[in-house]
Design a protein around this motif. Structure first.
Motif, short mmCIF file in Angstrom:
data_model
loop_
_atom_site.label_atom_id
_atom_site.label_comp_id
_atom_site.label_asym_id
_atom_site.label_seq_id
_atom_site.Cartn_x
_atom_site.Cartn_y
_atom_site.Cartn_z
N ASN A 1 0.87 -1.17 0.00
CA ASN A 1 0.00 0.00 0.00
C ASN A 1 0.91 1.23 0.00
OD1 ASN A 1 -2.13 1.73 0.19
ND2 ASN A 1 -2.46 1.44 2.37
N TYR A 2 1.28 1.68 -1.20
CA TYR A 2 2.25 2.76 -1.33
C TYR A 2 1.60 4.12 -1.09
CZ TYR A 2 5.59 -0.50 -3.33
OH TYR A 2 6.46 -1.54 -3.52
N VAL A 3 2.37 4.98 -0.41
CA VAL A 3 1.97 6.35 -0.14
C VAL A 3 3.08 7.25 -0.66
CG1 VAL A 3 1.39 8.01 1.66
CG2 VAL A 3 0.71 5.63 1.91
N LYS A 4 2.72 8.31 -1.39
CA LYS A 4 3.72 9.23 -1.94
C LYS A 4 4.34 10.05 -0.83
CE LYS A 4 2.57 12.96 -4.32
NZ LYS A 4 2.16 13.88 -5.37
N THR A 5 5.68 10.03 -0.73
CA THR A 5 6.35 10.79 0.30
C THR A 5 6.97 12.07 -0.25
OG1 THR A 5 8.35 9.49 0.00
CG2 THR A 5 6.85 8.82 1.75
N LYS A 6 7.51 12.03 -1.47
CA LYS A 6 8.04 13.26 -2.04
C LYS A 6 8.14 13.14 -3.56
CE LYS A 6 12.97 12.51 -1.55
NZ LYS A 6 14.22 12.98 -1.01
N THR A 7 8.16 14.30 -4.19
CA THR A 7 8.35 14.40 -5.63
C THR A 7 9.71 15.01 -5.88
OG1 THR A 7 5.98 14.73 -5.94
CG2 THR A 7 7.40 15.33 -7.78
N ASN A 8 10.53 14.34 -6.66
CA ASN A 8 11.87 14.82 -6.96
C ASN A 8 11.83 15.84 -8.10
OD1 ASN A 8 12.95 13.11 -5.01
ND2 ASN A 8 13.04 11.42 -6.45
N PRO A 9 12.87 16.67 -8.24
CA PRO A 9 12.88 17.68 -9.29
C PRO A 9 12.81 17.10 -10.71
CG PRO A 9 14.60 18.12 -7.70
CD PRO A 9 14.02 16.80 -7.35
N ASP A 10 13.25 15.86 -10.90
CA ASP A 10 13.19 15.26 -12.24
C ASP A 10 11.87 14.54 -12.48
OD1 ASP A 10 13.68 13.29 -10.41
OD2 ASP A 10 15.21 12.28 -11.60
N HIS A 11 10.82 14.92 -11.73
CA HIS A 11 9.45 14.40 -11.87
C HIS A 11 9.35 12.91 -11.59
CE1 HIS A 11 8.28 18.30 -13.32
NE2 HIS A 11 9.20 18.25 -14.26
N THR A 12 10.19 12.40 -10.71
CA THR A 12 10.05 11.03 -10.24
C THR A 12 9.46 11.09 -8.83
OG1 THR A 12 12.29 11.00 -9.35
CG2 THR A 12 11.99 10.16 -11.60
N LEU A 13 8.76 10.05 -8.45
CA LEU A 13 8.11 10.00 -7.15
C LEU A 13 8.82 9.02 -6.24
CD1 LEU A 13 4.39 9.77 -8.28
CD2 LEU A 13 5.58 11.79 -7.50
N GLU A 14 8.84 9.32 -4.96
CA GLU A 14 9.33 8.37 -3.98
C GLU A 14 8.12 7.89 -3.20
OE1 GLU A 14 12.11 8.45 -0.07
OE2 GLU A 14 12.92 9.38 -1.89
N LEU A 15 7.92 6.56 -3.18
CA LEU A 15 6.77 5.95 -2.54
C LEU A 15 7.23 5.05 -1.41
CD1 LEU A 15 5.07 4.86 -5.86
CD2 LEU A 15 4.48 6.86 -4.53
N VAL A 16 6.47 5.02 -0.30
CA VAL A 16 6.78 4.18 0.85
C VAL A 16 5.54 3.37 1.19
CG1 VAL A 16 7.42 4.17 3.28
CG2 VAL A 16 8.46 5.80 1.75
N CYS A 17 5.73 2.07 1.46
CA CYS A 17 4.62 1.21 1.85
C CYS A 17 4.22 1.57 3.28
CB CYS A 17 5.02 -0.26 1.77
SG CYS A 17 3.70 -1.37 2.28
N SER A 18 2.92 1.71 3.52
CA SER A 18 2.45 2.11 4.84
C SER A 18 2.54 0.98 5.85
CB SER A 18 1.01 2.62 4.76
OG SER A 18 0.16 1.58 4.31
N HIS A 19 2.70 -0.27 5.40
CA HIS A 19 2.78 -1.40 6.31
C HIS A 19 4.22 -1.79 6.64
CE1 HIS A 19 -1.49 -2.16 6.18
NE2 HIS A 19 -1.44 -2.08 4.87
N CYS A 20 5.05 -2.00 5.62
CA CYS A 20 6.39 -2.55 5.84
C CYS A 20 7.51 -1.55 5.61
CB CYS A 20 6.61 -3.78 4.97
SG CYS A 20 6.64 -3.43 3.21
N ASN A 21 7.19 -0.31 5.25
CA ASN A 21 8.16 0.77 5.01
C ASN A 21 9.13 0.46 3.88
OD1 ASN A 21 7.10 2.41 7.01
ND2 ASN A 21 8.33 1.43 8.59
N ALA A 22 8.72 -0.35 2.90
CA ALA A 22 9.53 -0.59 1.72
C ALA A 22 9.49 0.67 0.85
CB ALA A 22 9.01 -1.78 0.94
N THR A 23 10.64 1.11 0.37
CA THR A 23 10.73 2.33 -0.42
C THR A 23 11.00 2.00 -1.87
OG1 THR A 23 11.66 3.44 1.50
CG2 THR A 23 11.90 4.55 -0.59
N VAL A 24 10.23 2.63 -2.78
CA VAL A 24 10.46 2.51 -4.21
C VAL A 24 10.41 3.90 -4.81
CG1 VAL A 24 9.51 0.17 -4.44
CG2 VAL A 24 8.02 2.12 -4.74
N ILE A 25 11.06 4.04 -5.96
CA ILE A 25 10.96 5.28 -6.71
C ILE A 25 10.46 4.93 -8.10
CG2 ILE A 25 12.74 6.53 -5.44
CD1 ILE A 25 14.67 5.90 -7.70
#
Length: 78
Positions: free
Chosen positions: A17-41
């Protein structure tokens, strides 16, 4: 099959269950899972890339160096 911890069980059954944490200047998103804190971009095409811990440390260090470079390169008038 790998054993799962109770914290990551919802992710193993239902998916992350990914939640957007920040938007980078190159228009990529950083997402974090609300359950296990796995981070993806997301890359520029919208594909997920897993961001592991060493990459995160390298990214924060490079960001700090970039900001230090910007601060020292400004011309000072006297």
């Amino acid at each position: 099959m790998k054993p799962t911890r109770s914290k990551t069980l919802p992710c193993a059954v239902f998916g992350h269950n990914y939640v957007k944490t920040k938007t980078n200047p190159d228009h990529t998103l950083e997402l974090v899972c609300s359950h296990c804190n796995a981070t993806v971009i997301t890359d520029t095409n919208g594909n997920f890339e897993e961001l592991n811990v060493p990459d995160r440390h390298i990214q924060t260090t490079l960001r700090q160096l970039f900001h230090l470079k910007l601060q020292t390169s400004k011309p000072k008038f006297s």
